[in-house]
Design a protein around this motif. Structure first.
Motif, PDB file in Angstrom:
ATOM      1  N   PHE A  93       2.811  16.844  -0.847  1.00 45.12           N
ATOM      2  CA  PHE A  93       3.724  16.287   0.154  1.00 45.12           C
ATOM      3  C   PHE A  93       5.015  15.820  -0.495  1.00 45.12           C
ATOM      4  O   PHE A  93       6.105  16.065   0.022  1.00 45.12           O
ATOM      5  CB  PHE A  93       3.059  15.124   0.901  1.00 45.12           C
ATOM      6  CG  PHE A  93       3.959  14.507   1.944  1.00 45.12           C
ATOM      7  CD1 PHE A  93       4.183  15.149   3.154  1.00 45.12           C
ATOM      8  CD2 PHE A  93       4.596  13.298   1.714  1.00 45.12           C
ATOM      9  CE1 PHE A  93       5.016  14.583   4.118  1.00 45.12           C
ATOM     10  CE2 PHE A  93       5.430  12.732   2.665  1.00 45.12           C
ATOM     11  CZ  PHE A  93       5.638  13.379   3.869  1.00 45.12           C
ATOM     12  N   ARG A  94       4.914  15.154  -1.640  1.00 46.14           N
ATOM     13  CA  ARG A  94       6.113  14.697  -2.326  1.00 46.14           C
ATOM     14  C   ARG A  94       6.971  15.884  -2.751  1.00 46.14           C
ATOM     15  O   ARG A  94       8.201  15.861  -2.638  1.00 46.14           O
ATOM     16  CB  ARG A  94       5.739  13.852  -3.545  1.00 46.14           C
ATOM     17  CG  ARG A  94       6.954  13.268  -4.280  1.00 46.14           C
ATOM     18  CD  ARG A  94       6.507  12.338  -5.400  1.00 46.14           C
ATOM     19  NE  ARG A  94       5.903  11.130  -4.852  1.00 46.14           N
ATOM     20  CZ  ARG A  94       5.068  10.345  -5.522  1.00 46.14           C
ATOM     21  NH1 ARG A  94       4.695  10.675  -6.756  1.00 46.14           N
ATOM     22  NH2 ARG A  94       4.600   9.248  -4.960  1.00 46.14           N
ATOM     23  N   ALA A  95       6.307  16.954  -3.213  1.00 44.77           N
ATOM     24  CA  ALA A  95       7.044  18.159  -3.604  1.00 44.77           C
ATOM     25  C   ALA A  95       7.723  18.795  -2.396  1.00 44.77           C
ATOM     26  O   ALA A  95       8.871  19.241  -2.472  1.00 44.77           O
ATOM     27  CB  ALA A  95       6.111  19.154  -4.278  1.00 44.77           C
ATOM     28  N   ASP A  96       7.001  18.833  -1.251  1.00 44.55           N
ATOM     29  CA  ASP A  96       7.583  19.385  -0.026  1.00 44.55           C
ATOM     30  C   ASP A  96       8.848  18.630   0.366  1.00 44.55           C
ATOM     31  O   ASP A  96       9.876  19.222   0.695  1.00 44.55           O
ATOM     32  CB  ASP A  96       6.575  19.302   1.128  1.00 44.55           C
ATOM     33  CG  ASP A  96       5.431  20.292   0.990  1.00 44.55           C
ATOM     34  OD1 ASP A  96       5.576  21.268   0.234  1.00 44.55           O
ATOM     35  OD2 ASP A  96       4.382  20.075   1.629  1.00 44.55           O
ATOM     36  N   MET A  97       8.766  17.317   0.361  1.00 48.94           N
ATOM     37  CA  MET A  97       9.905  16.502   0.767  1.00 48.94           C
ATOM     38  C   MET A  97      11.046  16.580  -0.252  1.00 48.94           C
ATOM     39  O   MET A  97      12.225  16.611   0.124  1.00 48.94           O
ATOM     40  CB  MET A  97       9.469  15.042   0.969  1.00 48.94           C
ATOM     41  CG  MET A  97       8.506  14.841   2.132  1.00 48.94           C
ATOM     42  SD  MET A  97       9.152  15.404   3.736  1.00 48.94           S
ATOM     43  CE  MET A  97       8.232  16.953   3.931  1.00 48.94           C
ATOM     44  N   SER A  98      10.717  16.639  -1.533  1.00 52.61           N
ATOM     45  CA  SER A  98      11.753  16.770  -2.565  1.00 52.61           C
ATOM     46  C   SER A  98      12.541  18.054  -2.358  1.00 52.61           C
ATOM     47  O   SER A  98      13.772  18.075  -2.523  1.00 52.61           O
ATOM     48  CB  SER A  98      11.119  16.771  -3.962  1.00 52.61           C
ATOM     49  OG  SER A  98      10.525  15.524  -4.249  1.00 52.61           O
ATOM     50  N   ALA A  99      11.845  19.130  -1.975  1.00 48.90           N
ATOM     51  CA  ALA A  99      12.517  20.408  -1.734  1.00 48.90           C
ATOM     52  C   ALA A  99      13.492  20.323  -0.559  1.00 48.90           C
ATOM     53  O   ALA A  99      14.439  21.112  -0.478  1.00 48.90           O
ATOM     54  CB  ALA A  99      11.485  21.505  -1.491  1.00 48.90           C
ATOM     55  N   LEU A 100      13.271  19.365   0.343  1.00 52.00           N
ATOM     56  CA  LEU A 100      14.141  19.181   1.504  1.00 52.00           C
ATOM     57  C   LEU A 100      15.175  18.084   1.278  1.00 52.00           C
ATOM     58  O   LEU A 100      15.943  17.745   2.181  1.00 52.00           O
ATOM     59  CB  LEU A 100      13.292  18.824   2.729  1.00 52.00           C
ATOM     60  CG  LEU A 100      12.308  19.896   3.207  1.00 52.00           C
ATOM     61  CD1 LEU A 100      11.376  19.326   4.269  1.00 52.00           C
ATOM     62  CD2 LEU A 100      13.047  21.113   3.735  1.00 52.00           C
ATOM     63  N   GLY A 101      15.190  17.525   0.064  1.00 48.17           N
ATOM     64  CA  GLY A 101      16.133  16.459  -0.232  1.00 48.17           C
ATOM     65  C   GLY A 101      15.761  15.136   0.397  1.00 48.17           C
ATOM     66  O   GLY A 101      16.632  14.295   0.641  1.00 48.17           O
TER      67      GLY A 101
END
Length: 252
Positions: A93-101
């Motif tokens: 989830f953290r990686a998903d959100m990081s990819a979206l800024g």
């Protein structure tokens, strides 16, 4: 072909009037009595059902004691389910959100030694009533709720180790893949089964949406390299706020 139910026909008419900008975001819709007249003389109950459908889809919003309004456009997050995210060494989830800024955070509550219900036991390959560690999560993007889930892990797998509590101890928050690696278990893949649904009262409250709003339910199970299920979870995502996209690796 069967005739379209009246409330679906009215919902289509309301969508068209919004799309043509007859009503813009923030505008209050006319009364149900007036809309009933303008929609071919249908009953007010038909108007109510049509409005409830559009509210569940995020097109309209109801305000207690005030009426029904055209909803303000919401940013819809594009969440990519990808093996590459799992390989980044941080929670997906953290990686998903990081990819979206965006900043991905979560709140959790864990109960140890919870007897496994029948369906959960079947997914984990254990007997009904066997003890599990159950963790409820609320996932936030920049502080706004976007996803909830309930995770189950066999207590017989992690009991007595430093990773028995997913969000406690020295390996807290590492995610299933990272935590299992700490006890010598290699997680090789996950199986996910998405299904459309409608938010119940508890889900609506946690996600900040209307009861009955459209959601995507994902049944996910992680497996080790010997084919053993090591964790299973029920994930609920607001369809109005998140688009779920699957990235499939292709071997050359």
């Amino acid at each position: 072909m069967p005739e379209q139910p009246p409330y679906l026909r009215v919902a289509d008419l309301l969508r068209q009037r919004i799309a043509s900008q007859e009503w813009k975001p923030g505008d209050r819709l006319p009364s149900r009595t007036q809309l009933a007249r303008e929609s071919g003389g249908v009953g007010e109950n038909v108007i109510r059902r049509a409005q409830e459908l559009l509210i569940s889809q995020g097109i309209l919003e109801g305000r207690a004691g005030s009426g029904t309004y055209v909803a303000e456009p919401r940013e819809r997050l594009r969440v990519v389910r990808s093996q590459a995210r799992e390989d980044q060494g941080e929670p997906p989830f953290r990686a998903d959100m990081s990819a979206l800024g965006k900043r991905g955070t979560w709140e959790s509550s864990t109960e140890a030694k919870v007897p496994a219900p029948g369906p959960i036991a079947a997914r984990l390959g254990i007997s009904e009533g066997d003890l599990c560690v159950r963790t409820a999560y609320e996932f936030l993007a920049d502080g706004k709720p976007v996803q909830i889930s309930t995770s189950w892990e066999p207590y017989g797998l992690t009991g007595g180790t430093l990773v028995v509590l997913p969000e406690g101890g020295p390996h807290a928050g590492k995610g299933v893949v990272g935590r299992m690696a700490e006890i010598g278990i290699t997680v090789t893949h996950a199986v996910e089964q998405p299904e459309p649904g409608h938010a119940n009262a508890e889900e609506a409250n946690l996600l900040g949406v209307q009861r009955g709003a459209l959601v995507t339910r994902i049944e996910r199970t992680y497996y080790s390299d010997d084919g053993r299920p090591v964790e299973t979870a029920d994930i609920v995502v607001s369809a109005a706020r998140c688009a779920i996209v699957y990235e499939v690796p292709v071997s050359s």
